[in-house]
Design a protein around this motif. Structure first.
Motif, short mmCIF file in Angstrom:
data_model
loop_
_atom_site.label_atom_id
_atom_site.label_comp_id
_atom_site.label_asym_id
_atom_site.label_seq_id
_atom_site.Cartn_x
_atom_site.Cartn_y
_atom_site.Cartn_z
N LEU A 29 -32.86 -27.26 5.71
CA LEU A 29 -34.31 -27.26 5.54
C LEU A 29 -35.03 -27.79 6.78
N TRP A 47 -45.08 -26.71 2.50
CA TRP A 47 -43.82 -27.40 2.77
C TRP A 47 -43.24 -27.99 1.48
N THR A 51 -39.69 -26.88 -0.09
CA THR A 51 -38.66 -27.89 -0.29
C THR A 51 -38.24 -27.93 -1.76
N LEU A 69 -41.21 -36.55 1.56
CA LEU A 69 -41.10 -35.17 2.04
C LEU A 69 -42.25 -34.82 2.99
N ARG A 73 -42.22 -33.84 7.18
CA ARG A 73 -42.95 -32.74 7.80
C ARG A 73 -43.87 -33.26 8.91
#
Length: 191
Positions: A29, A47, A51, A69, A73
């Motif tokens: 990823l 994103w 994910t 997360l 990014r």
């Protein structure tokens, strides 16, 4: 602008994936993230959706997971755009065997190349020859044998291959996003 978030490490992101019931490698990823940030305007929402789809869940488990997360990014985007060119692929570190680290690099490369392939030929038409060669070289990395033993020679080779992937990622970003970073100006970012 120097990066504001501390770089997440592989183990932390892998643990976050496990919390979501996924054994998927963060490296795959991360490769996708890096290429998508260079080729598209990948929003925070997009994103999170990508994910979650990769993890096989509808949404992040909780607010802290979502924030982690998004910080991943944000940090990736900032290091790609930073004038110190200090982007690092998210692959296993020295705590892992060379075979595990090689597998992480292979997975990162596969994710990176998947996004480039999905973008089609149009973006590639404007690339410099060095960028084309660097991306073409990554295809060999995606097919490399990761069953290697821990030795100084293999460690040096893996370092060189990782550096090649890192440079290809930054070259893609700088060519697709002219003016970011401003390579001529500024001091290197200190961590």
């Amino acid at each position: 602008m120097p990066p504001t978030d501390e770089r997440p490490d592989f183990s932390t992101v892998a643990d976050l994936f496990l919390l979501h019931g996924s054994m998927q490698s963060p490296s795959f990823l991360d490769g996708r993230l890096c290429a998508a940030l260079a080729l598209h305007e990948l929003s925070a929402t997009a994103w999170l959706e990508e994910t979650c789809m990769g993890l096989g869940v509808e949404q992040p488990r909780d607010r802290d997971s979502a924030e982690a997360l998004l910080a991943w990014r944000r940090h990736t985007l900032e290091t790609l755009a930073d004038n110190s060119l200090n982007y690092e692929p998210l692959i296993p570190d020295e705590l892992y065997s060379l075979a595990e680290r090689a597998q992480g690099l292979r997975e990162w490369t596969m994710g990176f190349l998947e996004v480039i392939q999905d973008a089609g030929n149009e973006p590639r038409e404007g690339w410099s020859e060095p960028l084309r060669e660097a991306v073409d070289d990554l295809a060999a990395l995606a097919a490399m044998d990761t069953n290697i033993d821990d030795s100084a020679e293999n460690e040096n080779d893996l370092f060189a291959l990782t550096e090649h992937a890192r440079m290809a990622a930054m070259l893609l970003y700088t060519e697709q996003r002219p003016g970011q970073p401003q390579v001529e100006a500024g001091e290197p970012t200190r961590h």
